[in-house]
Write a protein that holds these residues in place. Sequence first.
Motif, mmCIF file in Angstrom:
data_model
loop_
_atom_site.group_PDB
_atom_site.id
_atom_site.type_symbol
_atom_site.label_atom_id
_atom_site.label_comp_id
_atom_site.label_asym_id
_atom_site.label_seq_id
_atom_site.Cartn_x
_atom_site.Cartn_y
_atom_site.Cartn_z
ATOM 1 N N UNK A 67 1.180 -1.666 0.238
ATOM 2 C CA UNK A 67 0.190 0.164 -0.223
ATOM 3 C C UNK A 67 0.937 1.336 0.104
ATOM 4 N N UNK A 68 0.461 2.163 -0.851
ATOM 5 C CA UNK A 68 1.135 3.740 -0.776
ATOM 6 C C UNK A 68 -0.167 4.769 -0.439
ATOM 7 N N UNK A 69 0.789 5.124 0.228
ATOM 8 C CA UNK A 69 -0.474 5.983 1.852
ATOM 9 C C UNK A 69 -0.074 7.447 0.976
ATOM 10 N N UNK A 70 -1.161 7.918 0.048
ATOM 11 C CA UNK A 70 -0.432 9.114 -0.319
ATOM 12 C C UNK A 70 -0.888 10.444 0.246
ATOM 13 N N UNK A 71 -0.303 11.606 0.595
ATOM 14 C CA UNK A 71 -1.061 12.558 1.520
ATOM 15 C C UNK A 71 0.782 14.121 1.317
ATOM 16 N N UNK A 72 -0.111 14.612 0.903
ATOM 17 C CA UNK A 72 0.636 16.168 1.129
ATOM 18 C C UNK A 72 1.637 16.418 2.257
ATOM 19 N N UNK A 130 0.469 -0.385 9.770
ATOM 20 C CA UNK A 130 1.723 -1.765 9.641
ATOM 21 C C UNK A 130 2.102 -2.323 10.723
ATOM 22 N N UNK A 131 0.757 -1.647 12.318
ATOM 23 C CA UNK A 131 1.338 -2.519 12.966
ATOM 24 C C UNK A 131 0.056 -3.526 13.230
ATOM 25 N N UNK A 132 -0.514 -3.646 12.141
ATOM 26 C CA UNK A 132 -1.232 -5.060 11.887
ATOM 27 C C UNK A 132 -0.383 -5.815 10.534
ATOM 28 N N UNK A 133 0.763 -5.376 10.628
ATOM 29 C CA UNK A 133 0.909 -6.199 9.300
ATOM 30 C C UNK A 133 0.944 -5.691 7.972
ATOM 31 N N UNK A 134 0.559 -4.383 7.364
ATOM 32 C CA UNK A 134 0.177 -4.343 6.484
ATOM 33 C C UNK A 134 1.650 -3.741 5.556
ATOM 34 N N UNK A 135 2.010 -3.115 4.863
ATOM 35 C CA UNK A 135 3.777 -2.794 4.493
ATOM 36 C C UNK A 135 3.082 -2.304 2.976
ATOM 37 N N UNK A 136 3.245 -1.240 4.309
ATOM 38 C CA UNK A 136 2.821 0.746 3.728
ATOM 39 C C UNK A 136 3.789 1.524 3.814
ATOM 40 N N UNK A 137 3.792 2.823 2.375
ATOM 41 C CA UNK A 137 4.856 3.395 3.152
ATOM 42 C C UNK A 137 3.587 4.601 2.299
ATOM 43 N N UNK A 183 3.962 11.540 -10.002
ATOM 44 C CA UNK A 183 3.019 9.782 -9.181
ATOM 45 C C UNK A 183 3.810 8.538 -10.469
ATOM 46 N N UNK A 184 3.382 8.469 -11.688
ATOM 47 C CA UNK A 184 4.122 7.615 -13.230
ATOM 48 C C UNK A 184 5.745 6.850 -12.551
ATOM 49 N N UNK A 185 6.432 7.779 -12.066
ATOM 50 C CA UNK A 185 7.839 7.781 -11.949
ATOM 51 C C UNK A 185 8.100 7.133 -10.728
ATOM 52 N N UNK A 186 7.881 7.317 -9.577
ATOM 53 C CA UNK A 186 8.096 7.031 -8.377
ATOM 54 C C UNK A 186 7.811 5.885 -8.694
ATOM 55 N N UNK A 187 9.503 5.046 -7.610
ATOM 56 C CA UNK A 187 9.277 3.606 -7.711
ATOM 57 C C UNK A 187 8.058 3.150 -6.614
ATOM 58 N N UNK A 188 8.171 3.876 -5.469
ATOM 59 C CA UNK A 188 7.048 3.068 -3.986
ATOM 60 C C UNK A 188 5.755 3.365 -4.600
ATOM 61 N N UNK A 189 5.198 4.167 -5.440
ATOM 62 C CA UNK A 189 4.350 4.839 -6.282
ATOM 63 C C UNK A 189 3.355 3.070 -7.201
ATOM 64 N N UNK A 190 5.043 3.525 -7.921
ATOM 65 C CA UNK A 190 4.890 1.992 -9.039
ATOM 66 C C UNK A 190 4.597 0.658 -8.701
ATOM 67 N N UNK A 191 5.310 0.471 -7.279
ATOM 68 C CA UNK A 191 5.329 -0.933 -7.429
ATOM 69 C C UNK A 191 3.899 -1.030 -6.412
#
Length: 610
Positions: free
Chosen positions: A171-176, A194-201, A272-280
């Motif tokens: 998951x990518x959480x996107x916020x300003x 994150x605390x329940x084990x989700x791979x979140x950035x 957004x389309x060029x940011x690795x963490x968003x693309x993945x």
Amino acid sequence: MKYLLVAGTREDELRAAENLVQFLNEQEPKAKILMVSGKDPLPPKRAVVELCSVNLDIVHTDYSYQTKLLGRIRKFSPDTAINLLGVRTMWSDLLTVCSKCESRIAVRSKSNQLAAKLGLDQLDLYTTLLDIEHERDPMLIVNSIKTHLFGESDQITSVSQIQNRKTSPKVAIVASLDFGGAGNAAYRLHRSLVDIGVDSTMLVLVKKTDDPTVKVMPHVYPDGEVVIALNNDAKQRAWMASDKRWRSKLKEYPNRIQFLEMFSDAQSIVRLSQVKEIREADVINFHWIAGMIDYENESEFLADKAVIWTLHDLHAFTGGCHYASGCEGFLKQCGKCPSLGSKREEDWSRENWNIKEDFYKDIDVQVVSPSRWLAGEAQRSSLFSRYPAHVIPYSLPVDVFCPKDREPLRSMLHLKKEHNLILFGAEHVKNKRKGFEYLLKALEQLAVSTKHENLLLGVFGELNEPIPVNDRYKILPFGKISDMERLAAIYAMADVFVLPALEDNLPNTVLESLACGTPVIGFDIGGIPDMVDHKKTGYLATPFKTQSLADGIDWVLGEKAKGINFEQRCRQVAMDRYAPPIQAEAYLQLYNSTLEKMKAKNRSFGIEVG
């Protein structure tokens, strides 16, 4: 092995610690175990020295007591190696102690932050499976202690978290921002995932936390290259570029009223389309994203992504305003924007609305609203009415925002028992939408009566000018507060929190006050009635009537004088509705169901899916 269990003062904390003692005795009969409570005095020097004769594991649920105890251990036995199995998230005092002693620290989800602050050569950093406060399975706790030096960078706190790590999407959480009202809400969701084990950035334009799972969007995007998000950007270049553009554009609208919400457009230098963490990412969860999306250039990329859009205001479906102040231009196509003071149909709001209309034609969105009101506004809008809307309330750290012993806190400010402390708070006190002027008028009406004397008004938030003072009550200006523990203490010492917002979603301040056991008064608008149960956990005043607001303050103070215990009622609401795991599990379920629908849709078109 020697175990020192530092229990808290609540019954559930003591019960968890007692269960742990019992199971440790059964599993390790030769272990020496000492349990102390936050109510107990600190052990004397002789006991500390004896306790520290071998390496020590400290298991704690009481933060302040444990910090004092570590200081005593450092004083009398500075060479002791300590494995601290922690359950709290506020470590500033602990950092000071540990930086001066040779310790091995096992901390909950904080290893990287400690390493960055203290240097890896100062501490051997490990993590732990242990979370006494939230995990009630004693056998799991025992097994966690026996395997706490397992050398991974992330903490697992429960069996469900282990399962989530194996099955959850990326998951990518996107916020300003990762601070402020919407930023705090987005960050709290990220941490609960994150605390329940989700791979979140989490990806932001401006970062204030020291959390390594929060990254900053780059400001330079070479043609065709994939870039990696930054650990930080002190100059806040992507954000400043947007802010400069907005300010410049607003100069074209000299009739815009002061102290309104910000107005932002549909452009950005971010790609957004060029940011690795968003693309993945499997799932992209947008939040408050002013300045983060260049709407004209991202629709093709996002068309193939699972997009969740968490609303914090109306901006996603308006021509630029974040709150409409009664305008319904967003029901059609904006223009003649009152937020701009504009009389032209083809103004900046219409330009932004047209860009967004083209953008939304190509992507599917699952809309999440923290409040029923905002979900309804999205469904009424011309841009978002075709998207399904889900209501998932915010969460907050209920272990930080919790009831406290009021009297010592109030005595620090020389408040007497008969003082009635009325609290108001907002990021910007003079923001018209937060309604501070309505509270001042209500207090004027209340102060002329003799029913409630010794009124005090406490105010926190940014305020660049003095508050007009009435000689019938005093002002306690707390200023802008970034420390959550201090903010929680202010809520806890107040008699009532008043937020007479004119338009609002699901204000964090209301959640925080309820979690601290303090009743809330507000107008019956927006998301306020989602949170406040009228005449149970507060008072819902007739919208924009200062006399009704004064009646609400009078009612709450009168009920408290009768001995009504609001603390228990308010706290129970916070625990039942806004505890982090509740929100995290709801989002995880939505992420998974959205991905399943996308896979089914792709299969129907004969597209191979992994």
